[in-house]
Design an enzyme around this catalytic site. Sequence first.
Site, short mmCIF file in Angstrom:
data_model
loop_
_atom_site.label_atom_id
_atom_site.label_comp_id
_atom_site.label_asym_id
_atom_site.label_seq_id
_atom_site.Cartn_x
_atom_site.Cartn_y
_atom_site.Cartn_z
N VAL A 83 -0.63 0.87 18.53
CA VAL A 83 -1.42 -0.24 18.00
C VAL A 83 -0.89 -1.49 18.68
CG1 VAL A 83 0.19 -0.30 16.02
CG2 VAL A 83 -1.98 -1.49 15.84
N ASN A 91 6.67 -0.73 11.59
CA ASN A 91 8.07 -0.53 11.19
C ASN A 91 8.36 -1.10 9.80
OD1 ASN A 91 8.53 -3.27 11.47
ND2 ASN A 91 9.77 -3.09 13.31
N GLY A 92 9.63 -1.04 9.41
CA GLY A 92 10.01 -1.47 8.06
C GLY A 92 10.31 -2.96 7.95
N MET A 93 10.18 -3.70 9.09
CA MET A 93 10.35 -5.16 9.12
C MET A 93 11.77 -5.64 8.83
SD MET A 93 6.75 -5.94 7.26
CE MET A 93 6.75 -4.25 6.65
N VAL A 94 12.71 -4.72 8.87
CA VAL A 94 14.11 -5.13 8.69
C VAL A 94 14.57 -5.76 10.00
CG1 VAL A 94 16.44 -4.17 8.52
CG2 VAL A 94 14.65 -3.39 6.96
N HIS A 466 14.86 5.35 15.04
CA HIS A 466 15.44 4.48 16.06
C HIS A 466 15.72 5.25 17.36
CE1 HIS A 466 17.06 1.90 12.49
NE2 HIS A 466 15.77 1.72 12.70
C1 LIG Z 1 8.21 3.90 11.04
C2 LIG Z 1 9.20 3.02 11.75
C3 LIG Z 1 10.02 2.17 11.03
C4 LIG Z 1 10.92 1.34 11.68
N1 LIG Z 1 11.60 0.41 10.96
C5 LIG Z 1 12.27 -0.56 11.62
C6 LIG Z 1 12.75 -1.71 10.93
O1 LIG Z 1 12.56 -1.87 9.72
N2 LIG Z 1 13.39 -2.66 11.64
C7 LIG Z 1 13.61 -2.54 12.99
O2 LIG Z 1 14.25 -3.41 13.58
N3 LIG Z 1 13.17 -1.45 13.65
C8 LIG Z 1 12.47 -0.50 13.02
N4 LIG Z 1 11.92 0.54 13.71
C9 LIG Z 1 12.21 0.64 15.15
C10 LIG Z 1 11.56 -0.42 16.02
O3 LIG Z 1 10.33 -0.85 15.48
C11 LIG Z 1 11.38 0.15 17.43
O4 LIG Z 1 12.63 0.64 17.88
C12 LIG Z 1 10.90 -0.89 18.41
O5 LIG Z 1 9.70 -1.46 17.96
C13 LIG Z 1 10.69 -0.23 19.78
O6 LIG Z 1 10.16 -1.16 20.68
P1 LIG Z 1 9.69 -0.70 22.12
O7 LIG Z 1 9.26 -1.94 22.83
O8 LIG Z 1 10.73 0.13 22.74
O9 LIG Z 1 8.43 0.27 21.89
P2 LIG Z 1 7.13 0.12 21.00
O10 LIG Z 1 7.18 -1.07 20.14
O11 LIG Z 1 6.90 1.44 20.37
O12 LIG Z 1 5.98 -0.19 22.08
C14 LIG Z 1 5.44 0.74 22.98
C15 LIG Z 1 3.97 0.42 23.17
O13 LIG Z 1 3.48 1.11 24.30
C16 LIG Z 1 2.22 1.66 24.01
N5 LIG Z 1 2.04 2.83 24.88
C17 LIG Z 1 2.86 3.90 24.97
N6 LIG Z 1 2.40 4.77 25.87
C18 LIG Z 1 1.27 4.26 26.38
C19 LIG Z 1 0.33 4.72 27.34
N7 LIG Z 1 0.49 5.89 27.97
N8 LIG Z 1 -0.73 3.94 27.62
C20 LIG Z 1 -0.91 2.73 26.97
N9 LIG Z 1 -0.07 2.27 26.03
C21 LIG Z 1 1.01 3.02 25.75
C22 LIG Z 1 2.33 2.03 22.54
O14 LIG Z 1 1.07 2.22 21.95
C23 LIG Z 1 3.10 0.84 22.00
O15 LIG Z 1 2.25 -0.20 21.64
C24 LIG Z 1 11.03 1.40 13.10
C25 LIG Z 1 10.23 2.27 13.83
C26 LIG Z 1 9.30 3.05 13.18
C27 LIG Z 1 8.42 3.94 13.99
#
Ligand SMILES: Cc1cc2nc3c(=O)[nH]c(=O)nc-3n(C[C@H](O)[C@H](O)[C@H](O)COP(=O)(O)OP(=O)(O)OC[C@H]3O[C@@H](n4cnc5c(N)ncnc54)[C@H](O)[C@@H]3O)c2cc1C
Length: 550
Positions: A83, A91-94, A466
């Site tokens: 999304v 995520n949990g917004m922590v 994570h």
């Molecule tokens: C349920 C849940 C709860 C969490 N709770 C917390 C919390 O409370 N506090 C906290 O700090 N962290 C939390 N986390 C962890 C944290 O949110 C993530 O570690 C962090 O957002 C990862 O960032 P990122 O940039 O690596 O990837 P992401 O934010 O996952 O971004 C990757 C993006 O790439 C897009 N993408 C992937 N593959 C493709 C493709 N092939 N084509 C087009 N688009 C693609 C995805 O759709 C996504 O939008 C949580 C995670 C989850 C899932």
Amino acid sequence: MLEADFVIIGAGSAGSAMAYRLSEDGKYSVIVIEFGGSDVGPLIQMPSALSIPLNMSLYDWGFASEPEPHLGGRVLATPRGKVIGGSSSINGMVYVRGHARDFDHWAEQGAASWGFADVLPYFKRMEDANGGENGWRGHGGPLTVQRGSRTNPLYGAFVEAGRQAGFELTDDYNGAKQEGFGPMEQTIRGGRRWSAASAYLRPALRRKNVSVVKGFARRVIIENQRATGVEIEVRRRIQVIKARREVIVAASSINSPKILMLSGIGPAEHLREYGIPVIADRPGVGRNLQDHMELYIQQESTQPITLNSVLNPFSKALIGAQWLFFKSGLGATNHFEAAAFVRSRAGVDYPDIQYHFIPAAVRYDGKAAAKAHGFQAHVGPMRSKSRGSVMLRSPDPRSKPVIRFNYMSHPEDWIEFRHCIRLTREIFGQSAFDPYRGKEISPGSHVQSDDDLDAFIRDHAESAYHPCGTCKMGRKDDPMSVVDPECRVIGVDGLRIADSSIFPRVTNGNLNAPSIMTGEKAADHVLGRTPLAPSNQEPWINPRWQVSDR
Ligand SMILES: Cc1cc2nc3c(=O)[nH]c(=O)nc-3n(C[C@H](O)[C@H](O)[C@H](O)COP(=O)(O)OP(=O)(O)OC[C@H]3O[C@@H](n4cnc5c(N)ncnc54)[C@H](O)[C@@H]3O)c2cc1C
């Protein structure tokens, strides 16, 4: 043909921050490719609805681990945001930066210029902190951080119980002193989830030089060892988006290594097995997978003051209505309002256990709420030595990767988790909880021996969501490094990775903050800017660390 100076794959935590910074001075055009759709609507925007989107195929990629051998063959869900805003939208917004020593360890492992002194100025640049320690926090940055109102007395009881047990207190674990019990911080603003999309992407999209293309990135196109664009699928049609300067992969710790392998960058043997021409033999791609695990320790409450009384449909409707009209009330918080970071034993120099506390006995995914009133701590060790991998299942970009965490595969994991359970019982046993403490719901007071605790851990330990580390940043001459300290993919020009996959090791806390920081700092590397001046602020380290766990 669509074309931009910079093409970013993924509008998640790191990708959104990059889009914002790379387009800031108006010199360069940026296209962000994102497969997921809109983040509009209460399921994502209302903080207390946090358990809903992570179970929905509309917002989640729907990944799962292979059967985990050390957890009795359990298959664990591995949610990743699909999304706008990526995982920061589900995520949990922590909000936790991580401990200073985490980043010093990154630098020691070969991620030069990512030590605490180097990253602290980036954490400050990204923040707009409400509360926290003077001189340590950022103000006026895109990412709003706040504290909950902590009106429920159980939050105070948790912190006081930590003090009674002899642990430190900390008013700001994102300041100098992470260690201790204190308030938890949240990425919430004006009663709404403040995701990377709200903080960074939407403001960036108001600029003429930024656009989002909704499509599925299949692979990076590499010609003569240089990335020139990205092949995407949009409504069953294959298209190419050309990058005049660079392609940046920010697709998460699960999708980034997958995209790299489909593009010919990864362990050569594995790629050949699937008939993928090898462009760069990087054995580290997909390896070094790490995560945090946690357990919920639940206790009945003798007083009817917990959130369990509002888990019924009628109360939920009222909470939803108040949030819809006023953006206030119980809908406007994630309910994680008290926390602790503690050390497991003497000889550990900085915290290796994290607590989240909530005044309810409920599962993270919203299922199986306990019938009685209750409260619970989410607890888990922070520096497990277990490592896993993300590998291709097939050369078809649409197939889900093979995810093996090898959770609990290191003997120390079991010692650490048993300690977490016993320590939580000690904390819940303090007099601060005397007015509230009923019987232990989970694990249950009959679960005492090491064997019984191990059985409980095997059956109930959950991912804290994570996952990271699958495209490790490190020295160029380290065969397991995938990117160098400027986030450049080793062996290919014009290609970088900037997201949680490049973390050399998981940090001490939740990963949204360090993922956003990674996007912020990587953007400066891409633009060739002089990095922000290193800080000379020193973190607080417990003077008793060699002789005591508290
Ligand atoms: C349920 C849940 C709860 C969490 N709770 C917390 C919390 O409370 N506090 C906290 O700090 N962290 C939390 N986390 C962890 C944290 O949110 C993530 O570690 C962090 O957002 C990862 O960032 P990122 O940039 O690596 O990837 P992401 O934010 O996952 O971004 C990757 C993006 O790439 C897009 N993408 C992937 N593959 C493709 C493709 N092939 N084509 C087009 N688009 C693609 C995805 O759709 C996504 O939008 C949580 C995670 C989850 C899932």
